[in-house]
Design a protein around this motif. Structure first.
Motif, PDB file in Angstrom:
ATOM      1  N   ILE A 202      11.940  18.811  44.999  1.00 14.93           N
ATOM      2  CA  ILE A 202      11.254  18.763  43.244  1.00 14.93           C
ATOM      3  C   ILE A 202      12.620  20.030  43.148  1.00 14.93           C
ATOM      4  CG2 ILE A 202      10.290  19.274  41.322  1.00 14.93           C
ATOM      5  CD1 ILE A 202       7.448  18.395  43.285  1.00 14.93           C
ATOM      6  N   SER A 203      13.568  19.429  42.099  1.00 10.78           N
ATOM      7  CA  SER A 203      14.665  20.730  41.846  1.00 10.78           C
ATOM      8  C   SER A 203      13.776  21.596  40.546  1.00 10.78           C
ATOM      9  CB  SER A 203      16.043  19.788  40.906  1.00 10.78           C
ATOM     10  OG  SER A 203      14.766  19.483  39.677  1.00 10.78           O
ATOM     11  N   ARG A 204      15.111  22.655  40.691  1.00  8.58           N
ATOM     12  CA  ARG A 204      13.845  23.396  39.831  1.00  8.58           C
ATOM     13  C   ARG A 204      13.360  23.592  38.700  1.00  8.58           C
ATOM     14  NH1 ARG A 204      16.119  28.298  36.890  1.00  8.58           N
ATOM     15  NH2 ARG A 204      17.891  27.225  36.393  1.00  8.58           N
ATOM     16  N   LYS A 205      14.613  22.334  38.006  1.00  2.18           N
ATOM     17  CA  LYS A 205      14.152  22.558  36.022  1.00  2.18           C
ATOM     18  C   LYS A 205      12.985  21.121  36.226  1.00  2.18           C
ATOM     19  CE  LYS A 205      17.274  24.681  35.199  1.00  2.18           C
ATOM     20  NZ  LYS A 205      18.842  24.958  33.469  1.00  2.18           N
ATOM     21  N   THR A 206      12.897  20.703  37.498  1.00  2.00           N
ATOM     22  CA  THR A 206      11.866  19.598  37.223  1.00  2.00           C
ATOM     23  C   THR A 206      10.347  19.639  37.051  1.00  2.00           C
ATOM     24  OG1 THR A 206      13.118  18.023  38.927  1.00  2.00           O
ATOM     25  CG2 THR A 206      11.058  17.151  38.501  1.00  2.00           C
ATOM     26  N   ILE A 276      11.130  29.336  45.231  1.00  5.13           N
ATOM     27  CA  ILE A 276      11.969  28.847  46.306  1.00  5.13           C
ATOM     28  C   ILE A 276      13.151  29.253  47.334  1.00  5.13           C
ATOM     29  CG2 ILE A 276      11.830  26.755  44.042  1.00  5.13           C
ATOM     30  CD1 ILE A 276      14.634  27.828  43.471  1.00  5.13           C
ATOM     31  N   SER A 277      13.749  28.996  48.175  1.00  3.93           N
ATOM     32  CA  SER A 277      14.611  29.964  49.242  1.00  3.93           C
ATOM     33  C   SER A 277      15.783  28.173  49.101  1.00  3.93           C
ATOM     34  CB  SER A 277      13.982  30.188  50.256  1.00  3.93           C
ATOM     35  OG  SER A 277      13.415  29.234  51.290  1.00  3.93           O
ATOM     36  N   HIS A 278      17.427  29.127  50.264  1.00  6.64           N
ATOM     37  CA  HIS A 278      17.766  28.317  51.313  1.00  6.64           C
ATOM     38  C   HIS A 278      17.365  27.789  51.872  1.00  6.64           C
ATOM     39  CE1 HIS A 278      20.444  30.809  48.690  1.00  6.64           C
ATOM     40  NE2 HIS A 278      21.186  30.036  48.692  1.00  6.64           N
ATOM     41  N   LYS A 279      17.184  26.929  52.764  1.00  5.40           N
ATOM     42  CA  LYS A 279      17.037  26.267  54.051  1.00  5.40           C
ATOM     43  C   LYS A 279      18.391  26.405  54.686  1.00  5.40           C
ATOM     44  CE  LYS A 279      13.124  23.785  52.001  1.00  5.40           C
ATOM     45  NZ  LYS A 279      12.371  22.762  52.525  1.00  5.40           N
ATOM     46  N   GLU A 420      25.487  27.407  40.927  1.00  3.94           N
ATOM     47  CA  GLU A 420      25.378  26.550  39.816  1.00  3.94           C
ATOM     48  C   GLU A 420      24.127  26.224  39.674  1.00  3.94           C
ATOM     49  OE1 GLU A 420      28.070  26.021  36.799  1.00  3.94           O
ATOM     50  OE2 GLU A 420      28.622  27.579  37.822  1.00  3.94           O
ATOM     51  N   LEU A 421      23.386  25.808  40.928  1.00  5.91           N
ATOM     52  CA  LEU A 421      22.492  24.794  40.870  1.00  5.91           C
ATOM     53  C   LEU A 421      21.318  25.610  40.390  1.00  5.91           C
ATOM     54  CD1 LEU A 421      22.600  22.507  44.382  1.00  5.91           C
ATOM     55  CD2 LEU A 421      22.171  21.502  41.711  1.00  5.91           C
ATOM     56  N   ARG A 422      20.777  26.567  40.559  1.00  4.83           N
ATOM     57  CA  ARG A 422      19.821  27.981  40.399  1.00  4.83           C
ATOM     58  C   ARG A 422      20.114  28.520  38.389  1.00  4.83           C
ATOM     59  NH1 ARG A 422      15.049  28.885  40.909  1.00  4.83           N
ATOM     60  NH2 ARG A 422      14.246  31.390  40.058  1.00  4.83           N
ATOM     61  N   PRO A 467      25.444  37.734  24.205  1.00  7.62           N
ATOM     62  CA  PRO A 467      25.437  38.011  26.067  1.00  7.62           C
ATOM     63  C   PRO A 467      24.072  36.561  26.089  1.00  7.62           C
ATOM     64  CG  PRO A 467      24.093  38.974  24.599  1.00  7.62           C
ATOM     65  CD  PRO A 467      25.056  38.952  23.560  1.00  7.62           C
ATOM     66  N   SER A 468      23.465  35.439  25.299  1.00  7.41           N
ATOM     67  CA  SER A 468      22.584  34.532  25.724  1.00  7.41           C
ATOM     68  C   SER A 468      22.890  33.768  26.775  1.00  7.41           C
ATOM     69  CB  SER A 468      22.234  33.428  24.271  1.00  7.41           C
ATOM     70  OG  SER A 468      22.017  34.688  22.969  1.00  7.41           O
ATOM     71  N   ASP A 469      24.010  33.429  26.737  1.00  7.02           N
ATOM     72  CA  ASP A 469      24.222  32.319  28.584  1.00  7.02           C
ATOM     73  C   ASP A 469      24.393  33.511  29.486  1.00  7.02           C
ATOM     74  OD1 ASP A 469      24.449  30.266  26.406  1.00  7.02           O
ATOM     75  OD2 ASP A 469      26.909  30.204  27.225  1.00  7.02           O
ATOM     76  N   LEU A 470      24.440  34.804  29.647  1.00  5.72           N
ATOM     77  CA  LEU A 470      24.434  35.872  30.506  1.00  5.72           C
ATOM     78  C   LEU A 470      23.552  35.723  30.607  1.00  5.72           C
ATOM     79  CD1 LEU A 470      27.506  38.397  29.706  1.00  5.72           C
ATOM     80  CD2 LEU A 470      27.404  36.963  31.767  1.00  5.72           C
ATOM     81  N   TRP A 471      22.754  35.716  29.721  1.00  5.57           N
ATOM     82  CA  TRP A 471      20.607  36.643  29.717  1.00  5.57           C
ATOM     83  C   TRP A 471      20.705  35.177  30.467  1.00  5.57           C
ATOM     84  CZ3 TRP A 471      19.449  40.707  31.135  1.00  5.57           C
ATOM     85  CH2 TRP A 471      19.319  41.976  29.930  1.00  5.57           C
ATOM     86  N   VAL A 472      20.870  34.304  30.687  1.00 13.49           N
ATOM     87  CA  VAL A 472      19.675  33.130  30.996  1.00 13.49           C
ATOM     88  C   VAL A 472      20.150  32.847  32.669  1.00 13.49           C
ATOM     89  CG1 VAL A 472      20.281  30.487  31.160  1.00 13.49           C
ATOM     90  CG2 VAL A 472      20.203  31.855  29.276  1.00 13.49           C
ATOM     91  N   THR A 473      21.545  33.090  32.984  1.00 16.86           N
ATOM     92  CA  THR A 473      22.259  33.614  34.123  1.00 16.86           C
ATOM     93  C   THR A 473      21.030  34.261  34.989  1.00 16.86           C
ATOM     94  OG1 THR A 473      24.731  32.422  33.868  1.00 16.86           O
ATOM     95  CG2 THR A 473      23.933  33.669  36.056  1.00 16.86           C
ATOM     96  N   LEU A 474      21.449  36.155  34.442  1.00 16.58           N
ATOM     97  CA  LEU A 474      21.054  36.945  35.241  1.00 16.58           C
ATOM     98  C   LEU A 474      18.957  36.542  35.819  1.00 16.58           C
ATOM     99  CD1 LEU A 474      23.093  39.462  33.404  1.00 16.58           C
ATOM    100  CD2 LEU A 474      22.672  38.795  35.299  1.00 16.58           C
ATOM    101  N   LEU A 475      18.260  35.872  34.070  1.00 20.09           N
ATOM    102  CA  LEU A 475      17.209  36.027  34.472  1.00 20.09           C
ATOM    103  C   LEU A 475      16.488  34.772  35.150  1.00 20.09           C
ATOM    104  CD1 LEU A 475      15.792  35.435  30.909  1.00 20.09           C
ATOM    105  CD2 LEU A 475      15.435  37.940  32.296  1.00 20.09           C
ATOM    106  N   SER A 476      17.165  33.717  35.469  1.00 22.98           N
ATOM    107  CA  SER A 476      17.571  32.604  36.441  1.00 22.98           C
ATOM    108  C   SER A 476      17.349  33.345  38.204  1.00 22.98           C
ATOM    109  CB  SER A 476      18.054  31.763  36.344  1.00 22.98           C
ATOM    110  OG  SER A 476      19.389  31.775  36.419  1.00 22.98           O
ATOM    111  N   LEU A 477      18.295  34.309  38.364  1.00 26.42           N
ATOM    112  CA  LEU A 477      18.561  34.984  38.836  1.00 26.42           C
ATOM    113  C   LEU A 477      17.841  35.924  39.373  1.00 26.42           C
ATOM    114  CD1 LEU A 477      22.484  34.701  39.665  1.00 26.42           C
ATOM    115  CD2 LEU A 477      21.284  33.731  40.661  1.00 26.42           C
TER     116      LEU A 477
END
Length: 616
Positions: A202-206, A276-279, A420-422, A467-477
């Motif tokens: 199951i991907s992150r956004k499913t 979730i994590s890398h495998k 990018e996937l994250r 900065p909205s897109d930057l925040w989306v990136t940072l929050l997802s990380l």
């Protein structure tokens, strides 16, 4: 120090109380519609009604999202999950919606306009339904709707629904004593015996479907009244302080002549509490003595940055691939400790292995922190040009170090695509990568640190400083609005081989899945202490302890599902990944399931694990 410890205790109690308040509200709403939280929601109409009792006003679109053509029932845990996702509308949100209709910003909407909108757009209302709104004197006069007053009444009514439900619950002292499970735990699915087919990744956004399936990791909302317990088993373990404990794990310096492979990775905490994590896939060309280690990645060398994730527990499960990726066999796990590092040393045959990182979720979990102010991400210089703030540059440098999996100071297309996937759920193809090469600094077709910074600056420029897109990136990380990484744990894996060159490669970024869950259960069953439940020989509780954690697994050998009540009230200085000291879980027939992982709340002090598993 005593004052600080006291303050920390109050903060932790507050976090627990917030979780308990949420489930109390869920239970109160549920029990206004149903006699018991064990009853299931059997229709879309019932789902709508119980959501309304919880202060929600679901649209048909929302109801259809959770009640599909395949749905037959939803249980209490499904209801809690829905409430976590569907927040109650706030007054500001409602005012913004009305503001889009009120073009002249008068605070009123003509009844004629309201009829036109509500009967012809979106989920169309009938004339009678709209008339019921316009006839209410509290917010209607002279053929106009005062939508500010309407929003006040809407929010008040919503809050009153919740308050009434709670009052009803508190009247009944029997219901007030009931304890319910936490939805925090998502990593210990039931393992059906014999082994079931693997579930799809199951991907992150499913969106997770809420249709019950065999082997679901459900934490039952069954009452914990002792009168309903038929059989039980008790386990008590006294543990010494575990801070900086060292065992016989070989130091990397003693194997410096061995050949080495390394990869970084990260645990990310999802909105629903899932991790979730890398495998990784490991290839050994020939049989060799091997040393495998995993530890949180220390990024504190970046001046002024803290690393709160260094206390997060990590473990690596090593599985051997036999014939196919779907047929994996547990070989070992890293359980020897040297401070924050965990490792294993032994001999492995040639072939392909899978390395599955795991953390219990005891310390990497959703926490509400007080943030005094939102960090500034960009600013305009004297020349009017947009630039990244020092705070953002420091955070992006952390991000770069984390996603640079091979540690060569550059981002390959594969490494960048995990990023990018994250952050966006999509991949960058070769053509887009070629465009990046034309616009940003690269070496050997890999993105440099400066190129990565410039790419993020371009994103800010594209939004004219928004900065909205930057925040989306940072929050997802895993960052919060103060640019603290509190919902992620970067780690590093090292593989040393005496006789050959090991090769490690990150393959997926996803939740643990059934292979990892089976490995956890199998390791506990193989190494832990087994206790048959008194009065029920078909239920066995396995308990396995290491120096820093205790894991219990329940085996249900019977042909029927069982509900197990778990009570940790007499434990001391303990932290369970379940989030509550008392809960109940449902175990499918012929299956194994993780009951809980427990760690010390303060690892500088002794801790006492006292757990009673009872059959309801």
């Amino acid at each position: 120090q005593k004052i600080t410890h006291s303050e920390n205790s109050r903060v932790k109690k507050s976090q627990h109380s917030e979780e308990e308040i949420f489930y109390m509200n869920c239970r109160a709403a549920y029990l206004t519609v149903f006699k018991s939280s064990l009853e299931n929601i059997k229709s879309k109409e019932q789902l709508c009604l119980v959501l309304q009792q919880a202060g929600r006003n679901p649209s048909q679109k929302t109801l259809n999202k959770y009640w599909t053509s395949q749905t037959t029932t939803l249980n209490f845990d499904d209801f809690c999950t829905i409430l976590k996702k569907e927040k109650a509308a706030t007054k500001n949100e409602l005012l913004r919606a009305f503001g889009k209709i009120d073009k002249d910003n008068s605070g009123y909407i003509l009844h004629d306009e309201l009829y036109k909108i509500l009967t012809k757009r979106g989920e169309k209302m009938t004339l009678d339904e709209v008339s019921a709104i316009t006839k209410l004197a509290d917010f209607n006069s002279n053929g106009k709707l005062d939508y500010n007053k309407f929003c006040d009444l809407y929010v008040t009514t919503s809050e009153q629904c919740c308050k009434t439900a709670l009052e009803k619950l508190e009247v009944d002292s029997r219901l007030r004593r009931q304890q319910f499970g936490s939805q925090v735990e998502t990593s210990s699915e039931a393992i059906t015996l014999p082994v079931s087919k693997p579930s799809p990744r199951i991907s992150r956004k499913t969106d997770h479907k809420l249709i019950p399936v065999k082997g679901d990791n459900r934490i039952s909302s069954r009452p914990s009244s002792a009168q309903t317990c038929k059989a039980s088993v008790s386990t008590t373990i006294s543990m010494s302080a575990s801070r900086n404990r060292s065992t016989k794990l070989i130091e990397p310096s003693t194997v410096k002549e061995w050949q080495r492979a390394q990869s970084k990775g990260c645990f990310y905490l999802e909105d629903d509490g899932e991790i979730i994590s890398h495998k990784y896939r490991l290839h050994l060309p020939q049989r060799s003595a091997v040393c495998i280690t995993i530890k949180p990645l220390n990024l504190c060398q970046i001046e002024g940055r803290s690393c709160p994730w260094l206390s997060v527990d990590t473990v690596l499960y090593v599985l051997k691939e036999n014939e196919s990726q779907d047929n994996l066999q547990l070989v070992t796990l890293t359980e020897q400790q040297n401070k924050e590092m965990f490792g294993w040393k032994g001999e492995l045959g040639s072939g392909v292995y899978w390395l599955l990182p795991f953390t219990t979720g005891c310390r990497l979990k959703k926490v509400k922190t007080q943030i005094t102010g939102e960090a500034k991400l960009v600013y305009r210089g004297e020349d009017g040009e947009l630039a990244l703030t020092e705070e953002l540059r420091a955070a992006l440098l952390e991000v770069f170090e984390t996603i640079d999996l091979d540690g060569n100071g550059l981002l390959s297309l594969e490494e960048y695509n995990f990023f990018e996937l994250r952050t966006s759920g999509e991949k960058c193809d070769e053509e887009a990568w070629a465009v990046c090469k034309e616009n940003f600094d690269m070496k050997k077709n890999e993105l440099t640190r400066q190129g990565f910074m410039d790419l993020n600056l371009m994103e800010a420029n594209d939004r004219e400083g928004d900065p909205s897109d930057l925040w989306v990136t940072l929050l997802s990380l895993g960052y919060n609005k103060a640019l603290e990484m509190i919902e992620a744990c970067p780690f590093v894996i090292d593989i040393y081989a005496e006789k050959c060159k090991p090769r490690i490669k990150a393959i997926f970024l996803e939740a643990g899945g059934w292979q990892l869950n089976r490995a956890i259960c199998k390791s506990v069953v193989n190494k832990g202490e087994a206790k048959v439940m008194d009065g029920c020989e078909n239920v066995i509780v396995y308990t396995y302890k290491t120096d820093i954690r205790i894991t219990s697994v329940i085996e249900n050998k019977s042909e029927n599902k069982v509900i197990i009540h778990v009570n940790n009230e007499h434990s001391k200085n303990c932290l369970s990944n379940r989030g509550l000291t008392v809960f109940a879980i449902e175990v499918a027939p012929k299956s194994l399931m993780v009951s809980q992982h427990v760690m010390p709340l303060n690892d500088q002090e002794e801790w006492l694990y006292n757990c009673v598993h009872s059959l309801l």
